[in-house]
Enzyme design. Structure first.
Site, PDB file in Angstrom:
ATOM      1  NE  ARG A   1     -27.037 -67.035 -10.592  1.00 12.57           N
ATOM      2  CZ  ARG A   1     -27.249 -66.573 -11.834  1.00 12.57           C
ATOM      3  NH1 ARG A   1     -27.014 -67.343 -12.868  1.00 12.57           N
ATOM      4  NH2 ARG A   1     -27.687 -65.344 -12.030  1.00 12.57           N
TER       5      ARG A   1
ATOM      6  NE  ARG B   1     -27.307 -67.954 -16.547  1.00 16.40           N
ATOM      7  CZ  ARG B   1     -26.003 -68.129 -16.430  1.00 16.40           C
ATOM      8  NH1 ARG B   1     -25.413 -69.147 -17.027  1.00 16.40           N
ATOM      9  NH2 ARG B   1     -25.294 -67.327 -15.695  1.00 16.40           N
TER      10      ARG B   1
ATOM     11  CB  CYS C   1     -30.799 -66.515 -38.615  1.00 19.10           C
ATOM     12  SG  CYS C   1     -31.588 -67.977 -39.287  1.00 19.10           S
ATOM     13  CD  GLU C   2     -30.023 -62.649 -33.189  1.00 13.93           C
ATOM     14  OE1 GLU C   2     -29.137 -62.161 -32.458  1.00 13.93           O
ATOM     15  OE2 GLU C   2     -31.218 -62.398 -33.076  1.00 13.93           O
TER      16      GLU C   2
ATOM     17  N   GLY D   1     -28.880 -64.643  -4.215  1.00 14.79           N
ATOM     18  CA  GLY D   1     -27.719 -64.239  -5.001  1.00 14.79           C
ATOM     19  C   GLY D   1     -26.449 -65.044  -4.852  1.00 14.79           C
TER      20      GLY D   1
ATOM     21  CD  GLU E   1     -35.995 -62.261  -1.286  1.00  9.55           C
ATOM     22  OE1 GLU E   1     -35.245 -61.730  -2.121  1.00  9.55           O
ATOM     23  OE2 GLU E   1     -36.979 -61.685  -0.811  1.00  9.55           O
ATOM     24  N   PRO E   2     -32.798 -67.567  -1.994  1.00  9.79           N
ATOM     25  CG  PRO E   2     -32.171 -69.675  -1.175  1.00  9.79           C
ATOM     26  CD  PRO E   2     -32.959 -68.444  -0.817  1.00  9.79           C
TER      27      PRO E   2
END
Ligand SMILES: *Cc1c(COP(=O)(O)O)cnc(C)c1O
Length: 421
Positions: free
Chosen positions: A278, A314, A346-347, A239, A275-276
């Site tokens: 990112r 993201r 298309c959003e 995290g 537990e990295p």
């Protein structure tokens, strides 16, 4: 620090010029730097030096087989959250004794798979899961090593969608019930209770929430030992955040995190796992796209690029910021103007950035989205029937496509039309 830098005005990945890769591979594509991945793994490994420890890369951040192989070769363990990830880790050469299995919804089939293939430990998240795992282990005449994930009710001070350590989140057992649940687990013959697990969220930018959670874990360790449990391993989760905006204050460094871990948990004589995900993969990757059109709107300019929300979700999902750089560096003194940077889907949610200042861009120019190595390719989809974009790995002077772009035919042929239709 990463290895995506301008050299004589051209953005490079390590020693390779990005336009060269774009010409060979075609845009858009993900691009990872092996040197950066290795560097980030080492930062964590060194941060825990002096403690018995294992860095288990949280492979959900980026689970390309080449990335896993690179991590495995450095001695990393893996944190997996599904049978699919377990199979990927094994296929990349990670031995079972270096794989930890996390997640709130492990199925019996997944438990069976991991027990028979070899596993370091299951991080159990609930009593029903504990009962199921005990049954599966006994049916195989095995004993499953477990930690129990506790929910410390700590505010990680991160985006709500990636906070996992508050009592209202689905993760772990309430720390107040730990005593009861550990006693139940200890009575199950198919389980070996070896430790405690905690993971309070992702993209944390302060050490205080960690410290608060780990102090609770330290107290719990002493309490459970007093109650007769042989607590010998602490899984501290992942995290740690990364600087998505280079202009902003940087989050704590792995070394500072490691120092805090030693302060809070160093005298417990426990093996430490972290537990990295990112921090290892995020800034080791970029997404390279090409400008399709520059469009003048009523009151703004749109930069329409060939990457879209299906490739990098993201910004749409977490309101995330990604720095966006021109691959050919702007000449000094060139004026910037604001662009809304959007994809072709298309959003209206298919917007990467609003009113971002860039030097003048033209159709055909290349842009790079920084910090795209984690939770990028793994969260991609083929929405709007846009083929999954390729992934490329650079290592020094060499580069290779580590996942090719499927052809449209590949994509269509994955579906089957029933004979009776
Ligand atoms: C997602 C996750 C991680 C990794 O989080 P990062 O923010 O990528 O470091 C680690 N452990 C568990 C249990 C997770 O769910």
């Amino acid at each position: 620090m990463d290895y995506f830098l301008y050299q004589i005005g051209i953005l490079h990945a390590e020693d390779v010029a990005i336009p060269e890769i774009a010409a060979q591979v075609g845009t858009p594509f993900y691009l990872y730097s092996a040197a950066t991945l290795r560097r980030h793994f080492r930062l964590f490994d060194e941060a825990l030096e002096g403690m018995d420890h294992l860095v288990c890369y949280a492979m959900k951040a980026n689970s390309n087989q080449a990335v896993l192989k690179l991590m495995a070769d450095m001695g990393a363990g893996m944190d997996v959250v599904s049978g699919g990830e377990y199979a990927r880790a094994k296929a990349a050469g990670v031995p079972g004794e270096r794989i930890v299995f996390s997640g709130v919804g492990k199925t019996r089939q997944e438990m069976h798979m991991a027990l028979s293939g070899g596993i370091r430990q299951f991080n159990v998240e609930s009593e029903p899961e504990m009962i199921a795992l005990n049954e599966v282990a006994l049916s195989l005449d095995m004993v499953a090593p477990i930690t129990i994930r506790v929910n410390p009710d700590v505010d990680a001070k991160t985006h709500a969608k990636i906070a996992t350590g508050k009592s209202e989140n689905k993760f772990g057992i309430p720390i107040s019930r730990a005593s009861t649940v550990y006693a139940q687990a200890a009575a199950m013959k198919g389980l070996d209770v070896i430790g405690i697990d905690v993971h309070i969220g992702s993209q944390l930018t302060q050490l205080e929430p960690y410290r608060a959670a780990y102090e609770k874990v330290a107290d719990l360790t002493k309490q459970l030992r007093a109650e007769g449990h042989n607590i010998r391993r602490l899984d501290l989760g992942g995290g740690l955040g990364i600087p998505y905006e280079r202009s902003n204050d940087a989050p704590p460094l792995p070394m500072e995190y490691g120092q805090m871990v030693k302060e809070v948990l160093g005298d417990l004589d426990c093996e430490i796992e972290i537990e990295p995900g990112r921090l290892i993969a995020g800034n080791a990757g970029i997404l390279v796209a090409e400008v399709i059109y520059v469009k003048q709107g009523e009151d703004r300019q749109f930069l329409i690029v060939d990457a879209a929300m299906n490739d990098l979700i993201r910004p749409a999902m977490y309101e995330a910021h990604h720095d966006i750089l021109p691959v050919v560096e702007a000449e000094a003194g060139m004026e910037q103007s604001p662009y809304d940077i959007v994809g072709p889907v298309c959003e209206s949610g298919d917007t990467f950035a609003k009113q971002r200042n860039l030097t003048p861009q033209q159709a055909g120019d290349l842009v790079a989205f920084r910090s795209a190595g984690a939770y990028g390719a793994v969260m991609a989809s083929e929405y709007n029937s846009r083929p999954m974009i390729p992934e490329v790995l650079v290592d020094g002077h060499q580069f290779a496509v580590i996942r090719p772009r499927p052809t449209l035919e590949d994509m269509i042929n994955r579906d089957t039309i029933p004979e009776w239709l």
